[in-house]
Design a protein around this motif. Structure first.
Motif, PDB file in Angstrom:
ATOM      1  N   SER A   1       0.768  -1.337   0.040  1.00  0.00           N
ATOM      2  CA  SER A   1       0.029   0.064   0.043  1.00  0.00           C
ATOM      3  C   SER A   1       0.909   1.279   0.074  1.00  0.00           C
ATOM      4  CB  SER A   1      -0.996   0.020   1.301  1.00  0.00           C
ATOM      5  OG  SER A   1      -1.692  -1.288   1.239  1.00  0.00           O
TER       6      SER A   1
ATOM      7  N   TYR B   1      -3.145  -4.296  -2.053  1.00  0.00           N
ATOM      8  CA  TYR B   1      -2.998  -3.176  -1.490  1.00  0.00           C
ATOM      9  C   TYR B   1      -4.014  -2.374  -1.240  1.00  0.00           C
ATOM     10  CZ  TYR B   1      -3.536  -1.623  -6.507  1.00  0.00           C
ATOM     11  OH  TYR B   1      -4.092  -1.351  -7.463  1.00  0.00           O
TER      12      TYR B   1
ATOM     13  N   SER C   1      -7.334  -0.170  -1.080  1.00  0.00           N
ATOM     14  CA  SER C   1      -8.254   0.213  -2.166  1.00  0.00           C
ATOM     15  C   SER C   1      -7.991   1.798  -2.521  1.00  0.00           C
ATOM     16  CB  SER C   1      -9.740  -0.104  -1.793  1.00  0.00           C
ATOM     17  OG  SER C   1      -9.724   0.536  -0.239  1.00  0.00           O
TER      18      SER C   1
ATOM     19  N   PHE D   1      -5.714   3.813  -3.022  1.00  0.00           N
ATOM     20  CA  PHE D   1      -4.963   4.272  -4.115  1.00  0.00           C
ATOM     21  C   PHE D   1      -5.313   3.876  -5.438  1.00  0.00           C
ATOM     22  CE2 PHE D   1      -2.520   6.037  -0.804  1.00  0.00           C
ATOM     23  CZ  PHE D   1      -2.106   5.199   0.092  1.00  0.00           C
TER      24      PHE D   1
ATOM     25  N   VAL E   1      -6.673  10.530   4.058  1.00  0.00           N
ATOM     26  CA  VAL E   1      -6.306   9.130   3.726  1.00  0.00           C
ATOM     27  C   VAL E   1      -5.152   9.047   4.750  1.00  0.00           C
ATOM     28  CG1 VAL E   1      -4.926   7.621   2.290  1.00  0.00           C
ATOM     29  CG2 VAL E   1      -6.718   9.091   1.313  1.00  0.00           C
ATOM     30  N   ASP E   2      -4.224  10.012   4.967  1.00  0.00           N
ATOM     31  CA  ASP E   2      -3.153   9.783   6.008  1.00  0.00           C
ATOM     32  C   ASP E   2      -3.897  10.101   7.295  1.00  0.00           C
ATOM     33  OD1 ASP E   2      -1.543  10.740   3.422  1.00  0.00           O
ATOM     34  OD2 ASP E   2      -0.080   9.781   4.813  1.00  0.00           O
TER      35      ASP E   2
ATOM     36  N   ASN F   1      -5.738   3.848  11.900  1.00  0.00           N
ATOM     37  CA  ASN F   1      -5.327   2.587  11.803  1.00  0.00           C
ATOM     38  C   ASN F   1      -3.988   1.960  12.450  1.00  0.00           C
ATOM     39  OD1 ASN F   1      -3.837   0.646  10.089  1.00  0.00           O
ATOM     40  ND2 ASN F   1      -5.884  -0.064  10.045  1.00  0.00           N
ATOM     41  N   GLN F   2      -2.889   2.868  12.355  1.00  0.00           N
ATOM     42  CA  GLN F   2      -1.570   2.562  12.578  1.00  0.00           C
ATOM     43  C   GLN F   2      -1.285   2.842  14.045  1.00  0.00           C
ATOM     44  OE1 GLN F   2       0.028   3.048   7.984  1.00  0.00           O
ATOM     45  NE2 GLN F   2       0.337   4.813   9.546  1.00  0.00           N
TER      46      GLN F   2
ATOM     47  N   LEU G   1      -1.577  -0.135  15.927  1.00  0.00           N
ATOM     48  CA  LEU G   1      -0.744  -1.246  15.628  1.00  0.00           C
ATOM     49  C   LEU G   1       0.635  -1.067  16.198  1.00  0.00           C
ATOM     50  CD1 LEU G   1      -1.524  -1.561  11.698  1.00  0.00           C
ATOM     51  CD2 LEU G   1      -1.604  -3.241  13.474  1.00  0.00           C
TER      52      LEU G   1
ATOM     53  N   TYR H   1       6.820  -5.422  13.782  1.00  0.00           N
ATOM     54  CA  TYR H   1       5.643  -4.440  13.313  1.00  0.00           C
ATOM     55  C   TYR H   1       5.456  -3.463  14.121  1.00  0.00           C
ATOM     56  CZ  TYR H   1       1.441  -3.942  10.493  1.00  0.00           C
ATOM     57  OH  TYR H   1       0.179  -3.681   9.745  1.00  0.00           O
TER      58      TYR H   1
ATOM     59  N   GLU I   1       3.716   9.931   9.581  1.00  0.00           N
ATOM     60  CA  GLU I   1       2.252  10.250   9.093  1.00  0.00           C
ATOM     61  C   GLU I   1       1.541  11.422   9.495  1.00  0.00           C
ATOM     62  OE1 GLU I   1       1.212   8.669   6.915  1.00  0.00           O
ATOM     63  OE2 GLU I   1       1.505   6.678   6.921  1.00  0.00           O
TER      64      GLU I   1
ATOM     65  N   SER J   1     -10.669 -10.569  11.119  1.00  0.00           N
ATOM     66  CA  SER J   1     -10.638  -9.722  12.635  1.00  0.00           C
ATOM     67  C   SER J   1     -10.699 -10.818  13.747  1.00  0.00           C
ATOM     68  CB  SER J   1     -12.019  -8.962  12.441  1.00  0.00           C
ATOM     69  OG  SER J   1     -11.615  -7.786  11.838  1.00  0.00           O
TER      70      SER J   1
ATOM     71  N   ASN K   1     -12.771  -3.045  12.550  1.00  0.00           N
ATOM     72  CA  ASN K   1     -12.656  -2.305  11.658  1.00  0.00           C
ATOM     73  C   ASN K   1     -13.750  -1.139  11.955  1.00  0.00           C
ATOM     74  OD1 ASN K   1     -11.189  -4.279  10.454  1.00  0.00           O
ATOM     75  ND2 ASN K   1     -12.266  -4.736   8.633  1.00  0.00           N
TER      76      ASN K   1
ATOM     77  N   LEU L   1     -16.158  -1.203  -2.544  1.00  0.00           N
ATOM     78  CA  LEU L   1     -14.907  -1.718  -1.833  1.00  0.00           C
ATOM     79  C   LEU L   1     -14.487  -2.963  -2.557  1.00  0.00           C
ATOM     80  CD1 LEU L   1     -12.482  -1.732   0.096  1.00  0.00           C
ATOM     81  CD2 LEU L   1     -14.055  -2.574   1.913  1.00  0.00           C
TER      82      LEU L   1
ATOM     83  N   ILE M   1     -11.468  -3.878  -4.682  1.00  0.00           N
ATOM     84  CA  ILE M   1     -10.280  -4.891  -4.347  1.00  0.00           C
ATOM     85  C   ILE M   1     -10.258  -5.998  -5.454  1.00  0.00           C
ATOM     86  CG2 ILE M   1     -10.157  -6.789  -2.629  1.00  0.00           C
ATOM     87  CD1 ILE M   1     -11.443  -5.108  -0.427  1.00  0.00           C
TER      88      ILE M   1
HETATM   89  N1  3HC Z   1      -8.202  -2.383   0.372  1.00  0.00           N
HETATM   90  C1  3HC Z   1      -7.794  -3.703  -0.005  1.00  0.00           C
HETATM   91  N2  3HC Z   1      -8.090  -4.779   0.790  1.00  0.00           N
HETATM   92  C2  3HC Z   1      -8.798  -4.709   1.847  1.00  0.00           C
HETATM   93  C3  3HC Z   1      -9.039  -3.138   2.484  1.00  0.00           C
HETATM   94  C4  3HC Z   1      -8.799  -2.314   1.626  1.00  0.00           C
HETATM   95  N3  3HC Z   1      -9.432  -0.985   1.900  1.00  0.00           N
HETATM   96  N4  3HC Z   1      -9.743  -3.567   3.423  1.00  0.00           N
HETATM   97  C5  3HC Z   1      -9.724  -5.009   3.523  1.00  0.00           C
HETATM   98  N5  3HC Z   1      -9.105  -5.652   2.703  1.00  0.00           N
HETATM   99  C6  3HC Z   1      -8.946  -6.923   2.498  1.00  0.00           C
HETATM  100  C7  3HC Z   1      -8.040  -7.636   3.511  1.00  0.00           C
HETATM  101  O1  3HC Z   1      -6.684  -7.616   3.295  1.00  0.00           O
HETATM  102  C8  3HC Z   1      -8.794  -9.188   3.360  1.00  0.00           C
HETATM  103  O2  3HC Z   1      -7.998  -9.846   2.417  1.00  0.00           O
HETATM  104  P1  3HC Z   1      -6.712 -10.876   2.451  1.00  0.00           P
HETATM  105  O3  3HC Z   1      -7.374 -11.818   3.641  1.00  0.00           O
HETATM  106  O4  3HC Z   1      -6.643 -11.479   1.093  1.00  0.00           O
HETATM  107  O5  3HC Z   1      -5.745 -10.034   2.925  1.00  0.00           O
HETATM  108  C9  3HC Z   1     -10.062  -8.973   3.439  1.00  0.00           C
HETATM  109  O6  3HC Z   1     -10.176  -7.629   2.469  1.00  0.00           O
HETATM  110  C10 3HC Z   1     -11.073  -9.004   4.372  1.00  0.00           C
HETATM  111  O7  3HC Z   1     -10.750  -7.792   5.364  1.00  0.00           O
HETATM  112  P2  3HC Z   1     -10.247  -8.239   6.913  1.00  0.00           P
HETATM  113  O8  3HC Z   1     -10.904  -7.200   7.683  1.00  0.00           O
HETATM  114  O9  3HC Z   1     -10.717  -9.735   7.232  1.00  0.00           O
HETATM  115  O10 3HC Z   1      -8.775  -8.089   6.855  1.00  0.00           O
HETATM  116  P3  3HC Z   1      -7.975  -7.415   7.984  1.00  0.00           P
HETATM  117  O11 3HC Z   1      -8.279  -8.053   9.152  1.00  0.00           O
HETATM  118  O12 3HC Z   1      -6.453  -7.837   7.390  1.00  0.00           O
HETATM  119  O13 3HC Z   1      -8.268  -6.068   8.058  1.00  0.00           O
HETATM  120  C11 3HC Z   1      -6.863  -3.941   7.403  1.00  0.00           C
HETATM  121  C12 3HC Z   1      -7.770  -5.006   6.805  1.00  0.00           C
HETATM  122  C13 3HC Z   1      -7.748  -3.354   8.361  1.00  0.00           C
HETATM  123  C14 3HC Z   1      -6.391  -3.078   6.172  1.00  0.00           C
HETATM  124  C15 3HC Z   1      -5.817  -4.588   8.268  1.00  0.00           C
HETATM  125  O14 3HC Z   1      -5.188  -5.578   7.083  1.00  0.00           O
HETATM  126  C16 3HC Z   1      -4.870  -3.605   8.586  1.00  0.00           C
HETATM  127  O15 3HC Z   1      -4.977  -2.852   9.424  1.00  0.00           O
HETATM  128  N6  3HC Z   1      -3.715  -3.546   7.699  1.00  0.00           N
HETATM  129  C17 3HC Z   1      -2.423  -2.596   7.974  1.00  0.00           C
HETATM  130  C18 3HC Z   1      -2.858  -1.102   7.629  1.00  0.00           C
HETATM  131  C19 3HC Z   1      -2.799  -0.996   6.081  1.00  0.00           C
HETATM  132  O16 3HC Z   1      -2.561  -1.888   5.329  1.00  0.00           O
HETATM  133  N7  3HC Z   1      -3.164   0.140   5.710  1.00  0.00           N
HETATM  134  C20 3HC Z   1      -3.297   0.536   4.314  1.00  0.00           C
HETATM  135  C21 3HC Z   1      -3.765   1.917   4.197  1.00  0.00           C
HETATM  136  S1  3HC Z   1      -2.395   2.804   3.287  1.00  0.00           S
HETATM  137  C22 3HC Z   1      -1.226   3.514   4.092  1.00  0.00           C
HETATM  138  O17 3HC Z   1      -1.320   3.016   5.138  1.00  0.00           O
HETATM  139  C23 3HC Z   1      -0.418   4.309   3.637  1.00  0.00           C
HETATM  140  C24 3HC Z   1      -0.441   5.495   4.344  1.00  0.00           C
HETATM  141  O18 3HC Z   1       0.903   6.245   4.142  1.00  0.00           O
HETATM  142  C25 3HC Z   1      -1.390   6.713   3.616  1.00  0.00           C
END
Ligand code: 3HC
Length: 311
Positions: A43, A106, A108, A110, A127-128, A134-135, A138, A146, A157, A207, A220, A266, A270
């Motif tokens: 992402s 990655y 959605s 973007f 977005v940020d 979210n972060q 984490l 991590y 951020e 989750s 979420n 969404l 995806i």
């Molecule tokens: N875009 C793409 N895929 C997504 C999504 C989204 N917005 N939301 C959910 N999904 C996907 C999940 O990856 C999962 O698919 P997978 O099993 O193949 O990985 C499926 O949809 C079901 O979603 P779940 O809620 O069950 O999945 P998670 O428990 O992993 O929750 C999440 C999704 C909240 C995005 C979690 O993975 C997470 O917290 N990830 C870390 C944060 C992250 O990736 N952030 C990206 C944002 S961009 C960014 O941070 C850059 C910044 O600089 C702007």
């Protein structure tokens, strides 16, 4: 009960402590962390494209310098996170292959286009801003590398979010045309920003297990609600409206009520059917192929020095 040699792991999780790379861990814990950390990294890397498109078109040298710094930060976040995934035995080249052939995802968000300069402010602000919500939890993820990567990422951020807010504040307090441009961007980015937090809790297969393992600290929908509650007052400070007629403070709940999210959008994005999916992946694969010489040179350099050290 945990298998005998995983009792230590369960004790660490129960004590809300940190699992480190050398600790024994269930294969499922390792796999779901590689999945999430790699997709987080993907992402960050793909996220460089929507903003990068405006570096050469920034309205001033100051804005250009700030945007370049932000895009470079995103690249660094990606490399940080690939390194965190490697502590779990993942191979970076393989993770990139999985991104390129669609076996890994990655964010959605973007896959939407950046049509005007106001989009750059809106990405920073919304977005940020969503990424921070979210972060921050984490940073307390049960997997040490991590969580530690997130502490550094979150500091950067918050600068990204503030510079975005400032761009929009300048526009929304500028000419009528500038204010209209800012409002148009917010109208286009609001709902996709809410979708960044993932499907609703009842449609989130990962989750429950991620929360049991201390990877996901809030659901979420909880984080989405926290983002809405934080952002509505900021929109008021900007003098911009959010495109949701159902948005209203609910005294009883102590939160803002908001309208239904169209999760079918969404899931379509995806699946690869968003406005820019094909363009983003084509750009990524082209950059990867054109960068092969740099990777080959780094390996040749490392091999030469290893051979010298071995003499
Ligand atoms: N875009 C793409 N895929 C997504 C999504 C989204 N917005 N939301 C959910 N999904 C996907 C999940 O990856 C999962 O698919 P997978 O099993 O193949 O990985 C499926 O949809 C079901 O979603 P779940 O809620 O069950 O999945 P998670 O428990 O992993 O929750 C999440 C999704 C909240 C995005 C979690 O993975 C997470 O917290 N990830 C870390 C944060 C992250 O990736 N952030 C990206 C944002 S961009 C960014 O941070 C850059 C910044 O600089 C702007």
């Amino acid at each position: 009960a945990a298998e005998p040699d995983l009792e230590d792991f369960q004790r660490i999780i129960d004590a809300d402590s940190r699992v480190e790379p050398r600790d024994r861990m269930p294969e499922g814990y390792r796999k779901t962390l590689v999945r999430q950390i790699a997709q987080h990294a993907h992402s960050e890397i793909i996220g460089m494209q929507p903003e990068g498109a405006w570096i050469s078109r920034a309205p001033s040298l100051r804005r250009k310098a700030i945007l370049m710094a932000k895009v470079q930060d995103e690249a660094g976040h990606g490399l940080y996170l690939y390194a965190a995934a490697e502590t779990l035995g993942a191979d970076r080249a393989e993770l990139l292959d999985m991104l390129h052939d669609g076996r890994q995802k990655y964010s959605s968000i973007f896959n939407y286009p950046t049509l005007t300069w106001a989009d750059i402010g809106t990405i920073g602000w919304l977005v940020d801003g969503a990424a921070i919500v979210n972060q921050v939890p984490l940073c307390r993820c049960s997997y040490g590398p991590y969580a530690r990567a997130m502490i550094r990422v979150c500091k950067e951020e918050s600068f990204h979010q503030r510079q975005g807010f400032e761009i929009l504040h300048t526009l929304s307090h500028g000419t009528e045309a500038q204010k209209a441009m800012a409002q148009d961007a917010v109208d286009r980015w609001w709902w996709p920003s809410l979708m960044m937090f993932g499907p609703s809790d009842d449609q989130s297969p990962n989750s429950a297990q991620s929360m049991a393992w201390g990877i996901k600290r809030f659901s979420n929908d909880e984080l989405r609600q926290r983002f809405v509650d934080m952002t509505v007052p900021q929109a008021e400070a900007l003098g911009l409206t959010l495109p949701d007629p159902d948005l209203a403070w609910n005294e009883e709940r102590g939160h803002y009520d908001f309208g239904e999210i169209d999760f079918s959008e969404l899931f379509e994005v995806i699946k690869g059917n968003g406005p820019c999916n094909a363009e983003r992946m084509a750009h990524r694969v082209r950059a990867h192929e054109q960068g092969a010489w740099a990777r080959d040179a780094a390996v040749a350099y490392a091999d030469k020095h290893a051979a010298r050290r071995a003499e």
